[in-house]
Enzyme design. Structure first.
Site, PDB file in Angstrom:
ATOM      1  N   TYR A  94       0.936  -1.193  -0.087  1.00 34.42           N
ATOM      2  CA  TYR A  94      -0.023  -0.125  -0.041  1.00 34.42           C
ATOM      3  C   TYR A  94       0.726   1.386  -0.098  1.00 34.42           C
ATOM      4  O   TYR A  94       1.818   1.330   0.890  1.00 34.42           O
ATOM      5  CB  TYR A  94      -0.932  -0.003   1.265  1.00 34.42           C
ATOM      6  N   ASP A 211     -11.704   1.926  10.155  1.00 37.44           N
ATOM      7  CA  ASP A 211     -12.623   2.132   8.765  1.00 37.44           C
ATOM      8  C   ASP A 211     -13.159   0.652   8.739  1.00 37.44           C
ATOM      9  O   ASP A 211     -12.979  -0.327   9.389  1.00 37.44           O
ATOM     10  CB  ASP A 211     -12.147   2.746   7.715  1.00 37.44           C
ATOM     11  N   CYS A 212     -14.151   0.508   7.553  1.00 40.40           N
ATOM     12  CA  CYS A 212     -14.895  -0.731   7.519  1.00 40.40           C
ATOM     13  C   CYS A 212     -13.961  -1.782   7.129  1.00 40.40           C
ATOM     14  O   CYS A 212     -13.982  -2.960   7.693  1.00 40.40           O
ATOM     15  CB  CYS A 212     -15.889  -0.554   6.568  1.00 40.40           C
ATOM     16  N   SER A 213     -12.936  -1.564   6.164  1.00 41.97           N
ATOM     17  CA  SER A 213     -12.382  -2.683   5.667  1.00 41.97           C
ATOM     18  C   SER A 213     -10.988  -2.993   6.581  1.00 41.97           C
ATOM     19  O   SER A 213     -10.530  -3.857   6.661  1.00 41.97           O
ATOM     20  CB  SER A 213     -11.786  -2.178   4.199  1.00 41.97           C
ATOM     21  N   ASP A 230      -8.252  -2.938   1.393  1.00 37.93           N
ATOM     22  CA  ASP A 230      -9.466  -2.127   0.873  1.00 37.93           C
ATOM     23  C   ASP A 230     -10.828  -2.883   0.522  1.00 37.93           C
ATOM     24  O   ASP A 230     -10.366  -4.178   0.036  1.00 37.93           O
ATOM     25  CB  ASP A 230      -9.160  -1.018  -0.223  1.00 37.93           C
ATOM     26  N   ALA A 231     -11.695  -2.625   0.817  1.00 36.34           N
ATOM     27  CA  ALA A 231     -12.862  -3.342   0.331  1.00 36.34           C
ATOM     28  C   ALA A 231     -13.193  -3.725  -0.962  1.00 36.34           C
ATOM     29  O   ALA A 231     -13.468  -4.959  -1.107  1.00 36.34           O
ATOM     30  CB  ALA A 231     -14.160  -2.601   0.970  1.00 36.34           C
ATOM     31  N   HIS A 265     -18.647  -0.357   0.820  1.00 34.95           N
ATOM     32  CA  HIS A 265     -18.536  -0.707   2.111  1.00 34.95           C
ATOM     33  C   HIS A 265     -18.383  -2.210   2.566  1.00 34.95           C
ATOM     34  O   HIS A 265     -18.963  -3.281   1.558  1.00 34.95           O
ATOM     35  CB  HIS A 265     -19.752  -0.511   3.006  1.00 34.95           C
ATOM     36  N   HIS A 277     -19.851  -4.675  12.207  1.00 35.39           N
ATOM     37  CA  HIS A 277     -19.214  -3.532  10.979  1.00 35.39           C
ATOM     38  C   HIS A 277     -18.900  -2.191  11.665  1.00 35.39           C
ATOM     39  O   HIS A 277     -19.401  -1.810  12.595  1.00 35.39           O
ATOM     40  CB  HIS A 277     -19.887  -3.337   9.794  1.00 35.39           C
TER      41      HIS A 277
END
Length: 307
Positions: A94, A211-213, A230-231, A265, A277
């Site tokens: 990343y 965060d979500c991911s 990442d999602a 998401h 989540h």
């Protein structure tokens, strides 16, 4: 600049910025050494937190002791790649920018394979048993130098330190302990439940805010399972799972245009038609019923990484 040059994160949580100009004046606590992550988070209003996403300011975060590859150096900033965080953006890891003061030159590699990994929500690193040094995030992992009944001596980017035995697990090589109930998917959910009510943070990859991911990534990592950062990338790998075959620990992905657009998401299926989540900047980690969840019509695909 040689891509093989490595450096190590020398602060509890290093925030990775989109570019050197991305931080605002209020972000100063997150740019220092040591990083004042709690001060930074508590000083931001909701609008300030939303601006991290709307202004495309933050890419991700990195935990203390993680190594990075140096790509470019620009005065007080260093562009890095993070091999531990898989992404289609860059094959080697990343990308993003980190303040130079938060990275240290990697010292000689330590030959031992045993590591101490933080398994409490946070844990203090001590310089010695009577002097606290840095508050570390869940899943911070450091090489073991020595062990006693109460303490684990670890190699840190800035010398030796100590962690309390009851706040870490010892991992030798790639061996990760099995969950107590034997079902890794349920174990992923069980780990996630520990962080209920933790406020969401865009780009968050630590137990100070996910965060979500980042939440999905970290709950899998507890069991030694590496998934993309990442999602949108997470949704392309793993095993495709039909809705009627969902089990706890499976990942649910949601896309704009009632599932036909871009994925935005991800949540973790918790069983009984529920999902855990990290939802959005105005909320905290929660469990929702999928039948009444506001994004239910956007559910587009489900993936399993744990089997």
């Amino acid at each position: 600049m040689s891509m093989q040059k490595r450096m190590t994160v020398g602060v509890s949580v290093a925030t990775v910025w989109t570019k050197p100009e991305s931080p605002r004046l209020m972000d100063e606590p997150a740019l220092k050494h040591p990083a004042e992550i709690r001060v930074w988070l508590s000083s931001m209003t909701l609008d300030d937190k939303l601006d991290l996403w709307e202004g495309n300011r933050i890419q991700t975060q990195i935990l203390y002791g993680t190594y990075v590859l140096v790509m470019e150096e620009l005065e007080d900033w260093i562009k890095v790649l993070i091999p531990q965080q898989g992404t289609r953006k860059e094959a080697l890891g990343y990308p993003g920018w980190v303040p130079r003061c938060q990275l240290v030159r990697e010292s000689e590699a330590y030959a031992g394979s045993k590591r101490a990994e933080v398994i409490t929500a946070q844990a203090w690193l001590y310089r010695n048993p009577s002097e606290r040094s840095i508050e570390l995030s869940y899943l911070t992992s450091l090489p073991v130098l020595d062990e006693t009944e109460e303490w684990v001596k670890v190699k840190t980017p800035e010398g030796a330190g100590c962690l309390k035995v009851n706040e870490v697990r010892l991992i030798d090589g790639s061996l990760i302990p099995e969950p107590s109930e034997g079902h890794i998917g349920r174990g992923i959910v069980e780990q996630g439940r520990r962080f209920l009510d933790l406020p969401y943070l865009w780009g968050g990859m630590s137990s100070f805010g996910y965060d979500c991911s980042g939440f999905a990534y970290s709950m899998h990592r507890y069991f030694g399972i590496s998934i993309p950062r990442d999602a949108s990338d997470q949704a392309k790998q793993g095993t495709l799972i039909a809705k009627e075959q969902l089990e706890p620990g499976d990942l649910l992905f949601f896309a704009y245009e009632e599932g036909k657009g871009a994925i935005h998401h991800v949540g973790i299926y918790a069983g009984d038609n529920q999902m855990i989540h990290s939802p959005e900047s105005i909320k905290s980690i929660e469990i929702v019923d999928l039948s009444s969840y506001k994004l239910a019509k956007e559910h587009c695909v489900s993936r399993r990484y744990w089997s």
